[in-house]
Design a protein around this motif. Sequence first.
Motif, PDB file in Angstrom:
ATOM      1  N   PRO A   1     -81.974  95.173 -38.771  1.00 27.85           N
ATOM      2  CA  PRO A   1     -81.031  96.072 -39.439  1.00 27.85           C
ATOM      3  C   PRO A   1     -81.469  96.414 -40.855  1.00 27.85           C
ATOM      4  O   PRO A   1     -82.268  95.700 -41.470  1.00 27.85           O
ATOM      5  CB  PRO A   1     -79.732  95.262 -39.449  1.00 27.85           C
ATOM      6  CG  PRO A   1     -80.162  93.840 -39.384  1.00 27.85           C
ATOM      7  CD  PRO A   1     -81.416  93.828 -38.550  1.00 27.85           C
ATOM      8  N   ASN A   2     -80.952  97.513 -41.349  1.00 26.42           N
ATOM      9  CA  ASN A   2     -81.188  97.863 -42.748  1.00 26.42           C
ATOM     10  C   ASN A   2     -80.464  96.869 -43.651  1.00 26.42           C
ATOM     11  O   ASN A   2     -79.428  96.320 -43.283  1.00 26.42           O
ATOM     12  CB  ASN A   2     -80.670  99.276 -43.034  1.00 26.42           C
ATOM     13  CG  ASN A   2     -81.441 100.333 -42.278  1.00 26.42           C
ATOM     14  OD1 ASN A   2     -82.607 100.153 -41.968  1.00 26.42           O
ATOM     15  ND2 ASN A   2     -80.786 101.437 -41.977  1.00 26.42           N
ATOM     16  N   SER A   3     -81.018  96.657 -44.832  1.00 27.99           N
ATOM     17  CA  SER A   3     -80.372  95.757 -45.788  1.00 27.99           C
ATOM     18  C   SER A   3     -79.813  96.551 -46.955  1.00 27.99           C
ATOM     19  O   SER A   3     -80.291  97.646 -47.256  1.00 27.99           O
ATOM     20  CB  SER A   3     -81.363  94.703 -46.303  1.00 27.99           C
ATOM     21  OG  SER A   3     -82.336  95.291 -47.150  1.00 27.99           O
ATOM     22  N   VAL A   4     -78.806  95.986 -47.584  1.00 24.92           N
ATOM     23  CA  VAL A   4     -78.191  96.579 -48.773  1.00 24.92           C
ATOM     24  C   VAL A   4     -78.227  95.538 -49.882  1.00 24.92           C
ATOM     25  O   VAL A   4     -77.831  94.388 -49.667  1.00 24.92           O
ATOM     26  CB  VAL A   4     -76.734  97.004 -48.484  1.00 24.92           C
ATOM     27  CG1 VAL A   4     -76.028  97.441 -49.759  1.00 24.92           C
ATOM     28  CG2 VAL A   4     -76.709  98.131 -47.451  1.00 24.92           C
TER      29      VAL A   4
ATOM     30  N   ILE B   1     -71.779 102.757 -44.480  1.00 26.44           N
ATOM     31  CA  ILE B   1     -70.713 101.857 -44.020  1.00 26.44           C
ATOM     32  C   ILE B   1     -70.943 100.465 -44.594  1.00 26.44           C
ATOM     33  O   ILE B   1     -70.021  99.823 -45.119  1.00 26.44           O
ATOM     34  CB  ILE B   1     -70.663 101.821 -42.485  1.00 26.44           C
ATOM     35  CG1 ILE B   1     -70.262 103.191 -41.928  1.00 26.44           C
ATOM     36  CG2 ILE B   1     -69.691 100.736 -42.004  1.00 26.44           C
ATOM     37  CD1 ILE B   1     -70.333 103.288 -40.414  1.00 26.44           C
ATOM     38  N   VAL B   2     -72.184  99.996 -44.497  1.00 30.23           N
ATOM     39  CA  VAL B   2     -72.511  98.664 -45.029  1.00 30.23           C
ATOM     40  C   VAL B   2     -72.339  98.634 -46.542  1.00 30.23           C
ATOM     41  O   VAL B   2     -71.800  97.669 -47.105  1.00 30.23           O
ATOM     42  CB  VAL B   2     -73.946  98.261 -44.641  1.00 30.23           C
ATOM     43  CG1 VAL B   2     -74.303  96.904 -45.241  1.00 30.23           C
ATOM     44  CG2 VAL B   2     -74.101  98.209 -43.128  1.00 30.23           C
ATOM     45  N   GLU B   3     -72.783  99.686 -47.220  1.00 25.40           N
ATOM     46  CA  GLU B   3     -72.638  99.743 -48.684  1.00 25.40           C
ATOM     47  C   GLU B   3     -71.178  99.606 -49.083  1.00 25.40           C
ATOM     48  O   GLU B   3     -70.830  98.863 -50.004  1.00 25.40           O
ATOM     49  CB  GLU B   3     -73.206 101.058 -49.217  1.00 25.40           C
ATOM     50  CG  GLU B   3     -74.720 101.171 -49.163  1.00 25.40           C
ATOM     51  CD  GLU B   3     -75.200 102.524 -49.654  1.00 25.40           C
ATOM     52  OE1 GLU B   3     -74.355 103.402 -49.935  1.00 25.40           O
ATOM     53  OE2 GLU B   3     -76.425 102.718 -49.747  1.00 25.40           O
ATOM     54  N   ALA B   4     -70.311 100.354 -48.403  1.00 22.00           N
ATOM     55  CA  ALA B   4     -68.880 100.309 -48.726  1.00 22.00           C
ATOM     56  C   ALA B   4     -68.300  98.918 -48.467  1.00 22.00           C
ATOM     57  O   ALA B   4     -67.554  98.372 -49.292  1.00 22.00           O
ATOM     58  CB  ALA B   4     -68.134 101.358 -47.907  1.00 22.00           C
ATOM     59  N   MET B   5     -68.649  98.330 -47.333  1.00 24.47           N
ATOM     60  CA  MET B   5     -68.126  97.005 -46.996  1.00 24.47           C
ATOM     61  C   MET B   5     -68.611  95.948 -47.974  1.00 24.47           C
ATOM     62  O   MET B   5     -67.853  95.054 -48.364  1.00 24.47           O
ATOM     63  CB  MET B   5     -68.533  96.645 -45.568  1.00 24.47           C
ATOM     64  CG  MET B   5     -67.844  97.493 -44.506  1.00 24.47           C
ATOM     65  SD  MET B   5     -68.481  97.225 -42.819  1.00 24.47           S
ATOM     66  CE  MET B   5     -67.934  95.544 -42.508  1.00 24.47           C
TER      67      MET B   5
ATOM     68  N   THR C   1     -62.382  90.764 -46.002  1.00 25.04           N
ATOM     69  CA  THR C   1     -63.107  90.390 -44.788  1.00 25.04           C
ATOM     70  C   THR C   1     -64.364  91.237 -44.625  1.00 25.04           C
ATOM     71  O   THR C   1     -65.418  90.736 -44.211  1.00 25.04           O
ATOM     72  CB  THR C   1     -62.199  90.556 -43.553  1.00 25.04           C
ATOM     73  OG1 THR C   1     -60.997  89.815 -43.743  1.00 25.04           O
ATOM     74  CG2 THR C   1     -62.903  90.070 -42.298  1.00 25.04           C
ATOM     75  N   ALA C   2     -64.257  92.515 -44.943  1.00 21.07           N
ATOM     76  CA  ALA C   2     -65.417  93.402 -44.856  1.00 21.07           C
ATOM     77  C   ALA C   2     -66.546  92.910 -45.754  1.00 21.07           C
ATOM     78  O   ALA C   2     -67.721  92.888 -45.353  1.00 21.07           O
ATOM     79  CB  ALA C   2     -65.016  94.830 -45.249  1.00 21.07           C
ATOM     80  N   MET C   3     -66.206  92.499 -46.968  1.00 21.68           N
ATOM     81  CA  MET C   3     -67.222  92.018 -47.903  1.00 21.68           C
ATOM     82  C   MET C   3     -67.902  90.761 -47.367  1.00 21.68           C
ATOM     83  O   MET C   3     -69.125  90.611 -47.448  1.00 21.68           O
ATOM     84  CB  MET C   3     -66.577  91.745 -49.265  1.00 21.68           C
ATOM     85  CG  MET C   3     -67.570  91.429 -50.368  1.00 21.68           C
ATOM     86  SD  MET C   3     -66.834  91.593 -52.015  1.00 21.68           S
ATOM     87  CE  MET C   3     -65.409  90.521 -51.868  1.00 21.68           C
ATOM     88  N   ALA C   4     -67.120  89.862 -46.772  1.00 19.83           N
ATOM     89  CA  ALA C   4     -67.697  88.628 -46.219  1.00 19.83           C
ATOM     90  C   ALA C   4     -68.555  88.922 -44.993  1.00 19.83           C
ATOM     91  O   ALA C   4     -69.679  88.412 -44.868  1.00 19.83           O
ATOM     92  CB  ALA C   4     -66.574  87.657 -45.858  1.00 19.83           C
TER      93      ALA C   4
ATOM     94  N   ARG D   1     -72.179  90.418 -45.382  1.00 14.94           N
ATOM     95  CA  ARG D   1     -73.252  89.627 -45.998  1.00 14.94           C
ATOM     96  C   ARG D   1     -74.452  89.462 -45.079  1.00 14.94           C
ATOM     97  O   ARG D   1     -75.550  89.154 -45.531  1.00 14.94           O
ATOM     98  CB  ARG D   1     -72.718  88.249 -46.414  1.00 14.94           C
ATOM     99  CG  ARG D   1     -71.815  88.300 -47.637  1.00 14.94           C
ATOM    100  CD  ARG D   1     -71.427  86.908 -48.121  1.00 14.94           C
ATOM    101  NE  ARG D   1     -70.421  86.994 -49.168  1.00 14.94           N
ATOM    102  CZ  ARG D   1     -69.268  86.341 -49.163  1.00 14.94           C
ATOM    103  NH1 ARG D   1     -68.981  85.525 -48.151  1.00 14.94           N
ATOM    104  NH2 ARG D   1     -68.399  86.471 -50.142  1.00 14.94           N
ATOM    105  N   ARG D   2     -74.239  89.650 -43.767  1.00 11.67           N
ATOM    106  CA  ARG D   2     -75.378  89.544 -42.848  1.00 11.67           C
ATOM    107  C   ARG D   2     -76.397  90.655 -43.066  1.00 11.67           C
ATOM    108  O   ARG D   2     -77.528  90.575 -42.570  1.00 11.67           O
ATOM    109  CB  ARG D   2     -74.893  89.544 -41.402  1.00 11.67           C
ATOM    110  CG  ARG D   2     -74.278  90.851 -40.907  1.00 11.67           C
ATOM    111  CD  ARG D   2     -73.635  90.633 -39.542  1.00 11.67           C
ATOM    112  NE  ARG D   2     -73.201  91.846 -38.883  1.00 11.67           N
ATOM    113  CZ  ARG D   2     -72.041  92.449 -39.090  1.00 11.67           C
ATOM    114  NH1 ARG D   2     -71.183  91.942 -39.987  1.00 11.67           N
ATOM    115  NH2 ARG D   2     -71.716  93.536 -38.416  1.00 11.67           N
TER     116      ARG D   2
END
Length: 421
Positions: free
Chosen positions: A183-186, A289-293, A349-352, A355-356
């Motif tokens: 997956p892409n990382s942020v 989506i990942v950036e926002a979370m 919860t989204a922030m936690a 983290r993956r």
Amino acid sequence: MKISFLLHNAYGIGGTITTTFNLAQALAERHEVEIVSVLRHRERPNFTLDPKVSLTPLVDLRHEKEHPLHLRPARVFPVAEYRHHQYSELTDQRIGECLAAIDADVVIGTRPGLNVHLALQAPEHVVRIGQEHLTLGNHPPRLRTALRRAYRRLDVLTTVTEADAAAYRRRMRLPGVRVEALPNSVPDPVLPAADGTARIVVAAGRLVPVKRYDLLIEAFTLVAAERPDWQLRIYGKGEEQDRLRQLIHRLGLYENVFLMGAAAPMEAEWVKGSIGAAASNFEPFGMTIVEAMRCGLPVVSTDCPYGPGEIIEDGVDGRLVPVGDRDALGAALLDLVRDDERRRRMGRTAMANARRFAPVPVVEHAERLMDEAMSARRTGRRTAPERGRIRNALVSQGFAARDTAHAAAARALRTVRRGQR
């Protein structure tokens, strides 16, 4: 280890550039890393690049756009790749020369056409990793046929979702090539997370038809009608800008919906909001989506192929709604707008959960793939065949035959049309 990324244009804007910069910078903490940009059209990249990562352009369009070789079509870069018109005999030559002289241990291609160059032209001692940032189903049959031939010479092929990795294993039949999702990382956020109190929904990305910002704006009419103090802020630029602006005015949303232009980095804008939104018809991954979370926002997204469903857990850290369903999208946004406690809880919860997608786990995964591929190349041992290889071979042969037939039909149709002119 020395790692080299082969990138279309590091001086532009886009998800592949962002994720390549992110991965390169994270790897540079422990390795020697360079990015080779095939094209260059401006003095400096739009995105800041860590000085530890070197950047080398091959063709500078500011000075070489009219080079005689650049006026001739590329021969190595596949014709069916949609960027083919930007490639030429000059890019063929420069990429070939770069790969012939490269001293990297690992070279990573970042789009199908560059993966073909890598597969065909990299020296034998180099580990060849092809990255796919789109999806197999998104490629036309003619391109899939070309990739079947070239990709057999890769060591590793990575996709950004498990679903797409499974599609490649089932439909492509690449013996000895390891196919795995990466997956892409942020990057880790540097600002305090959003606290869920702002009356702002945030969306970001290229303003192009597939992202369906028109659908998002129409869905937001439900929110604005009940909660006129809420705003939708859309960040990005692209061909749809004028049409979206007209839509905002036609719907009377000019006090609620704002086209904010491009912002880089986006983190400072995400944390100003309370909800993230995405309305795409198709999303290979879902970087925004990942950036926002990661910034503490629950995200309401269409459940489009392939990425959102692998990122968002519906009802836990965000919401997934049917593709193209304006009313469902508006209702999901309104549910979170109405319920302050639920919105804040889902944001935490989204922030936690996101983290993956942090650099550390993604980089560790990438390093493991590279180490194992280097070991396999040194010992001459390719990836072991997967279980059910006979059945998989028959399935992939069926897809290959279908793609070949579609490609032949398309060629015949083009020939007929040329004859009718």
